[in-house]
Write a protein that holds these residues in place. Structure first.
Motif, PDB file in Angstrom:
ATOM      1  N   PHE A  23      -9.629  -8.009  -4.635  1.00  0.00           N
ATOM      2  CA  PHE A  23      -8.128  -7.620  -5.202  1.00  0.00           C
ATOM      3  C   PHE A  23      -7.665  -8.907  -5.190  1.00  0.00           C
ATOM      4  O   PHE A  23      -7.892  -9.791  -5.199  1.00  0.00           O
ATOM      5  CB  PHE A  23      -7.930  -6.567  -4.256  1.00  0.00           C
ATOM      6  CG  PHE A  23      -7.119  -7.366  -2.790  1.00  0.00           C
ATOM      7  CD1 PHE A  23      -6.124  -7.608  -2.604  1.00  0.00           C
ATOM      8  CD2 PHE A  23      -8.523  -7.399  -1.701  1.00  0.00           C
ATOM      9  CE1 PHE A  23      -5.808  -8.238  -1.206  1.00  0.00           C
ATOM     10  CE2 PHE A  23      -8.174  -7.921  -0.747  1.00  0.00           C
ATOM     11  CZ  PHE A  23      -6.760  -8.363  -0.345  1.00  0.00           C
ATOM     12  N   LEU A  58       1.556  -8.763   1.871  1.00  0.00           N
ATOM     13  CA  LEU A  58       0.846  -7.395   1.556  1.00  0.00           C
ATOM     14  C   LEU A  58       1.381  -6.432   2.524  1.00  0.00           C
ATOM     15  O   LEU A  58       1.033  -5.222   2.634  1.00  0.00           O
ATOM     16  CB  LEU A  58      -0.595  -7.443   1.842  1.00  0.00           C
ATOM     17  CG  LEU A  58      -1.621  -7.933   0.662  1.00  0.00           C
ATOM     18  CD1 LEU A  58      -1.512  -6.814  -0.408  1.00  0.00           C
ATOM     19  CD2 LEU A  58      -1.081  -8.986  -0.112  1.00  0.00           C
ATOM     20  N   ALA A  69     -10.288  -1.512   0.264  1.00  0.00           N
ATOM     21  CA  ALA A  69     -10.428  -1.914  -1.445  1.00  0.00           C
ATOM     22  C   ALA A  69     -11.435  -0.986  -1.976  1.00  0.00           C
ATOM     23  O   ALA A  69     -12.597  -1.377  -1.735  1.00  0.00           O
ATOM     24  CB  ALA A  69     -10.826  -3.457  -1.737  1.00  0.00           C
ATOM     25  N   ASN A  91      -8.757  -1.240  -5.882  1.00  0.00           N
ATOM     26  CA  ASN A  91      -7.592  -0.808  -5.764  1.00  0.00           C
ATOM     27  C   ASN A  91      -7.337  -0.705  -4.184  1.00  0.00           C
ATOM     28  O   ASN A  91      -8.285  -0.136  -3.470  1.00  0.00           O
ATOM     29  CB  ASN A  91      -7.069   0.480  -6.440  1.00  0.00           C
ATOM     30  CG  ASN A  91      -6.945   0.202  -7.769  1.00  0.00           C
ATOM     31  OD1 ASN A  91      -6.795  -0.788  -8.530  1.00  0.00           O
ATOM     32  ND2 ASN A  91      -7.196   1.244  -8.330  1.00  0.00           N
ATOM     33  N   LEU A  92      -6.334  -0.989  -3.465  1.00  0.00           N
ATOM     34  CA  LEU A  92      -5.992  -0.720  -1.940  1.00  0.00           C
ATOM     35  C   LEU A  92      -5.278   0.418  -1.538  1.00  0.00           C
ATOM     36  O   LEU A  92      -4.674   0.934  -2.169  1.00  0.00           O
ATOM     37  CB  LEU A  92      -5.191  -2.154  -1.672  1.00  0.00           C
ATOM     38  CG  LEU A  92      -5.710  -3.555  -1.616  1.00  0.00           C
ATOM     39  CD1 LEU A  92      -4.524  -4.669  -1.187  1.00  0.00           C
ATOM     40  CD2 LEU A  92      -6.903  -3.958  -0.972  1.00  0.00           C
ATOM     41  N   CYS A 102      -0.432  -3.158  -3.486  1.00  0.00           N
ATOM     42  CA  CYS A 102      -1.427  -3.525  -4.475  1.00  0.00           C
ATOM     43  C   CYS A 102      -0.945  -3.691  -5.934  1.00  0.00           C
ATOM     44  O   CYS A 102      -0.559  -2.615  -6.433  1.00  0.00           O
ATOM     45  CB  CYS A 102      -2.511  -2.575  -4.130  1.00  0.00           C
ATOM     46  SG  CYS A 102      -3.956  -2.935  -5.220  1.00  0.00           S
TER      47      CYS A 102
END
Length: 301
Positions: A23, A58, A69, A91-92, A102
């Motif tokens: 990511f 984040l 992820a 994608n987180l 994200c």
């Protein structure tokens, strides 16, 4: 959409032993975990775990649950410089919910909303980067093994580019082996600065490719004794690097170009839709800059 069975077949065919679940942080820097290819199902269903507090921007502290992820199988990309390894962009998620910090999740959200309104957003990008070396005092200098890249205006100069041709050809061949359609490379305005152009795609594919491009340049350049930097302004006295963006909005049903209108009274061939799009870019420029120019160095360019 690529299925897990198709990816498993490709992994076996390509001889892939390891996967990079990847990511990006808010600066666009690739972050990864390496997992055995046998753990693909876990990367799809649960995700590779990351402690968000260990990263800037984040939105997590030490008390927060891990970010996971979950990989997008359409992003499967073998590493030409490491043939037993492939990258999968993810994608987180946190606690089974999409993580709002994200960048890729937000891009997918916006693209889905555009498609629901009848639009497909395509992007072409022109990444510029410098090849540099580090001096004994820690400063950097343009990578110039032949001692010839010193013109005040080296753009497109053959002699200045010649020492980098092996690097550029390996980079081009590597990306084209992945089907990217690299169609030209050149020496840019700064000493040690180069640009590589490849075919446009939908916005998500192009974004994933730009991240992978930075990964590729860093590893291939190292084989030639150089450091690849995508900093906007690594040298105060030389031209900076850009990432020029070409926008294209298509009709989701027909694929037709919604920016084109040959009857444009201004003679520019642009539709009213295109002018409204440009107006939106100008109106929202301050907010866009926060995303496209996230570091202090951006404003030195």
């Amino acid at each position: 959409m690529t299925t897990r069975e198709e990816i498993k077949a490709r992994i076996e065919q390509d001889g892939i032993e390891f996967l990079l679940a990847q990511f990006v942080d808010l600066n666009g820097t690739a972050k990864v975990k390496m997992v055995p290819a046998s753990e693909l199902d876990a990367c799809i269903d649960s995700g590779a775990g990351f402690a968000g507090a260990a990263l800037w921007g984040l939105g997590q502290g030490p008390h927060d649950h891990d970010m996971l992820a979950r990989v997008d199988l359409d992003s499967y990309t073998p590493l030409p410089w490491k043939p037993n390894t492939a990258r999968l962009a993810g994608n987180l998620f946190v606690d089974d919910q999409p993580h709002p910090y994200c960048a890729r999740t937000n891009l997918v959200r916006v693209l889905d909303a555009a498609r629901a309104s009848g639009y497909v957003f395509n992007i072409g990008m022109e990444p510029e980067h410098f090849l540099v070396t580090r001096n004994e005092d820690g400063s950097i200098a343009p990578w110039d093994p032949g001692g010839v890249d010193h013109l005040e205006k080296p753009c497109y100069d053959f002699r200045s580019m010649a020492p980098a041709m092996d690097y550029l050809q390996e980079l081009t061949s590597s990306l084209n082996s992945l089907g990217w359609g690299v169609y030209q490379t050149d020496h840019e305005d700064g000493n040690g600065q180069y640009e590589v152009n490849f075919d446009y795609q939908d916005a998500l594919t192009t974004a994933d490719r730009i991240t992978f491009f930075k990964m590729a340049t860093s590893q291939i350049a190292a084989q030639y004794g150089a450091i690849a930097t995508h900093m906007p302004k690594p040298f105060a006295d030389r031209t900076g690097s850009g990432l020029h963006v070409h926008f294209h909005v298509a009709d989701a049903e027909t694929g037709g170009n919604l920016f084109l209108d040959e009857s444009d009274e201004r003679g520019l061939g642009l539709s009213q839709f295109a002018y409204h799009f440009l107006g939106g870019v100008l109106a929202h420029a301050p907010a866009l800059v926060a995303v496209t120019c996230p570091t202090v160095n951006c404003y030195k360019r």
